[in-house]
Structures are given as structure tokens and as C-alpha cells.
Design an enzyme around this catalytic site. Structure first.
Site, PDB file in Angstrom:
ATOM      1  N   ASP A 115       0.856  -1.189   0.000  1.00  0.00           N
ATOM      2  CA  ASP A 115       0.000   0.000   0.000  1.00  0.00           C
ATOM      3  C   ASP A 115       0.892   1.240   0.000  1.00  0.00           C
ATOM      4  O   ASP A 115       1.864   1.329   0.749  1.00  0.00           O
ATOM      5  CB  ASP A 115      -0.908  -0.009   1.239  1.00  0.00           C
ATOM      6  CG  ASP A 115      -2.036   1.012   1.135  1.00  0.00           C
ATOM      7  OD1 ASP A 115      -3.205   0.588   1.105  1.00  0.00           O
ATOM      8  OD2 ASP A 115      -1.751   2.227   1.075  1.00  0.00           O
ATOM      9  N   ASN A 117     -12.682  -3.241   3.024  1.00  0.00           N
ATOM     10  CA  ASN A 117     -13.686  -2.191   3.058  1.00  0.00           C
ATOM     11  C   ASN A 117     -14.631  -2.501   1.895  1.00  0.00           C
ATOM     12  O   ASN A 117     -14.346  -2.166   0.746  1.00  0.00           O
ATOM     13  CB  ASN A 117     -13.039  -0.813   2.903  1.00  0.00           C
ATOM     14  CG  ASN A 117     -12.150  -0.456   4.089  1.00  0.00           C
ATOM     15  OD1 ASN A 117     -12.437  -0.827   5.222  1.00  0.00           O
ATOM     16  ND2 ASN A 117     -11.067   0.251   3.835  1.00  0.00           N
ATOM     17  N   HIS A 126     -10.253  -5.512  -2.574  1.00  0.00           N
ATOM     18  CA  HIS A 126      -8.875  -5.740  -2.114  1.00  0.00           C
ATOM     19  C   HIS A 126      -8.873  -6.021  -0.617  1.00  0.00           C
ATOM     20  O   HIS A 126      -9.642  -5.453   0.141  1.00  0.00           O
ATOM     21  CB  HIS A 126      -7.975  -4.533  -2.417  1.00  0.00           C
ATOM     22  CG  HIS A 126      -8.559  -3.216  -2.016  1.00  0.00           C
ATOM     23  ND1 HIS A 126      -9.531  -2.573  -2.755  1.00  0.00           N
ATOM     24  CD2 HIS A 126      -8.320  -2.411  -0.943  1.00  0.00           C
ATOM     25  CE1 HIS A 126      -9.868  -1.443  -2.161  1.00  0.00           C
ATOM     26  NE2 HIS A 126      -9.155  -1.325  -1.046  1.00  0.00           N
ATOM     27  N   GLU A 185     -12.513   3.055  -1.269  1.00  0.00           N
ATOM     28  CA  GLU A 185     -12.238   4.158  -2.192  1.00  0.00           C
ATOM     29  C   GLU A 185     -11.928   3.656  -3.594  1.00  0.00           C
ATOM     30  O   GLU A 185     -12.251   4.312  -4.576  1.00  0.00           O
ATOM     31  CB  GLU A 185     -11.075   5.008  -1.655  1.00  0.00           C
ATOM     32  CG  GLU A 185     -11.485   5.790  -0.421  1.00  0.00           C
ATOM     33  CD  GLU A 185     -10.393   6.680   0.124  1.00  0.00           C
ATOM     34  OE1 GLU A 185      -9.247   6.611  -0.371  1.00  0.00           O
ATOM     35  OE2 GLU A 185     -10.694   7.432   1.064  1.00  0.00           O
TER      36      GLU A 185
HETATM   37  P1  AMP Z   1      -9.770   1.408   0.332  1.00  0.00           P
HETATM   38  O1  AMP Z   1     -10.062   2.669   1.075  1.00  0.00           O
HETATM   39  O2  AMP Z   1     -10.079   0.172   1.097  1.00  0.00           O
HETATM   40  O3  AMP Z   1     -10.407   1.421  -1.062  1.00  0.00           O
HETATM   41  O4  AMP Z   1      -8.196   1.369   0.151  1.00  0.00           O
HETATM   42  C1  AMP Z   1      -7.531   1.805  -0.981  1.00  0.00           C
HETATM   43  C2  AMP Z   1      -6.065   1.719  -0.653  1.00  0.00           C
HETATM   44  O5  AMP Z   1      -5.329   1.865  -1.847  1.00  0.00           O
HETATM   45  C3  AMP Z   1      -5.571   2.830   0.294  1.00  0.00           C
HETATM   46  O6  AMP Z   1      -5.042   2.243   1.475  1.00  0.00           O
HETATM   47  C4  AMP Z   1      -4.511   3.551  -0.526  1.00  0.00           C
HETATM   48  O7  AMP Z   1      -3.404   3.952   0.248  1.00  0.00           O
HETATM   49  C5  AMP Z   1      -4.124   2.496  -1.550  1.00  0.00           C
HETATM   50  N1  AMP Z   1      -3.578   3.044  -2.774  1.00  0.00           N
HETATM   51  C6  AMP Z   1      -4.070   4.054  -3.523  1.00  0.00           C
HETATM   52  N2  AMP Z   1      -3.287   4.265  -4.602  1.00  0.00           N
HETATM   53  C7  AMP Z   1      -2.285   3.350  -4.550  1.00  0.00           C
HETATM   54  C8  AMP Z   1      -1.140   3.060  -5.363  1.00  0.00           C
HETATM   55  N3  AMP Z   1      -0.874   3.752  -6.474  1.00  0.00           N
HETATM   56  N4  AMP Z   1      -0.308   2.068  -4.970  1.00  0.00           N
HETATM   57  C9  AMP Z   1      -0.550   1.369  -3.825  1.00  0.00           C
HETATM   58  N5  AMP Z   1      -1.608   1.590  -3.030  1.00  0.00           N
HETATM   59  C10 AMP Z   1      -2.466   2.564  -3.372  1.00  0.00           C
END
Ligand code: AMP
Length: 140
Positions: free
Chosen positions: A31, A87, A100, A95
Site C-alpha cells: 500500500d 472495506n 482488495h 475508495e
Molecule cells: P480502500 O479505502 O479500502 O479502497 O483502500 C484503498 C487503498 O489503496 C488505500 O489504502 C490507498 O493507500 C491504496 N492506494 C491508492 N493508490 C495506490 C497506489 N498507487 N499504490 C498502492 N496503493 C495505493
């Protein structure tokens, strides 16, 4: 199912990532905003939005390696446990619309709490519990 997501672009290598696992159906990478060192995201390569959108075979593939990845993460950062969470949907804080699993190492001396700390709790009678169980069973 969306055609392309941020995470499919990561799988394709269009967006750089720190890959920790890669097979035919499953991909895992660090992440970019880690909640702890080693915080890893595990995804199906196909961009199913939510957990319930995944066919059983794909879910089985991802689950088949999730435990191994969690163990490898713990080992790599010398953690004593991991919190593994999805989530599942916007209201839960999702988000990126590509399902994932967050694999987040926990250490003996850190202040992180179990997921129970996220909720206020619901005070339900046994009758209400039985009714809920029936309603959930009937929808499957
Ligand atoms: P969620 O809120 O469960 O959808 O988590 C999305 C996750 O994706 C967050 O923890 C972000 O930090 C992670 N994220 C967003 N962009 C990237 C990226 N380019 N590489 C790795 N992780 C990412």
C-alpha cells in the site's frame, strides 16, 4: 465490473508498485500509504468491485494465497499478528472500486485495536438476533 481501475493499471505495470506476489489470478503489492510497515493489498486481477461480485473460483484463488501472504508479511517485518480487512462498499470506506484485502501487520507494542473498535455495538434481544439470522439465511 469496471473495465479498468487504478489497481488494474498497477497489475499492467502502467502505475509502478512494489509487488510482493503475482500469479495468474492474484496480485499483491505494498500500500502506497502504509498504516504499518509491510501493509499489503491483495487483489484478484479481474476488477470485481465488491467481495460478493467475485465468482467462487476466483475467491478461492485469492483466499488460497491470502494466508501465505499474511504469514510472509509478518515474517518480513517481524510482526506478531496481522489485521486482514476488506472495506466492502463505499459506506465501509472503500475508495478503490476493485475488491482488495488489506493485510496490516500488528506489533506487540503498538496501539492498534481490533476491528471491534470501529463500531459502537448493537444491543439486540435474542428474538431480534434470531430474526436477523433468518432474514440473512433467506437471502442466500
Ligand atoms: P480502500 O479505502 O479500502 O479502497 O483502500 C484503498 C487503498 O489503496 C488505500 O489504502 C490507498 O493507500 C491504496 N492506494 C491508492 N493508490 C495506490 C497506489 N498507487 N499504490 C498502492 N496503493 C495505493
Amino acid at each position: 465490473m469496471s473495465e479498468e481501475t487504478l489497481f488494474t493499471r498497477i497489475v499492467e505495470g502502467e502505475i509502478p508498485s512494489h509487488t510482493v506476489y503475482d500469479d495468474e489470478t492474484t496480485y499483491a503489492f505494498l500500500d502506497v500509504n502504509p498504516l504499518a510497515p509491510g501493509h499489503t493489498l491483495v487483489i484478484p486481477k479481474t476488477p470485481y468491485e465488491r467481495l460478493e461480485d467475485m465468482p467462487r473460483e476466483t475467491a478461492a484463488d485469492v483466499f488460497g494465497v491470502l494466508g501465505e501472504i499474511a504469514a510472509a508479511v509478518e515474517d518480513a517485518v517481524d510482526a506478531s499478528a496481522t489485521t486482514i480487512a476488506v472495506n466492502n462498499g463505499e459506506a465501509a470506506g472503500q475508495e478503490v472500486p476493485h475488491v482488495h484485502w488489506h493485510v496490516i501487520p500488528q506489533f506487540d507494542d503498538d496501539t492498534a485495536r481490533p476491528i471491534h473498535a470501529l463500531f459502537d455495538g448493537a444491543d439486540l434481544s435474542d428474538e431480534e438476533m434470531a430474526d436477523l439470522a433468518t432474514r440473512i439465511r433467506d437471502r442466500r
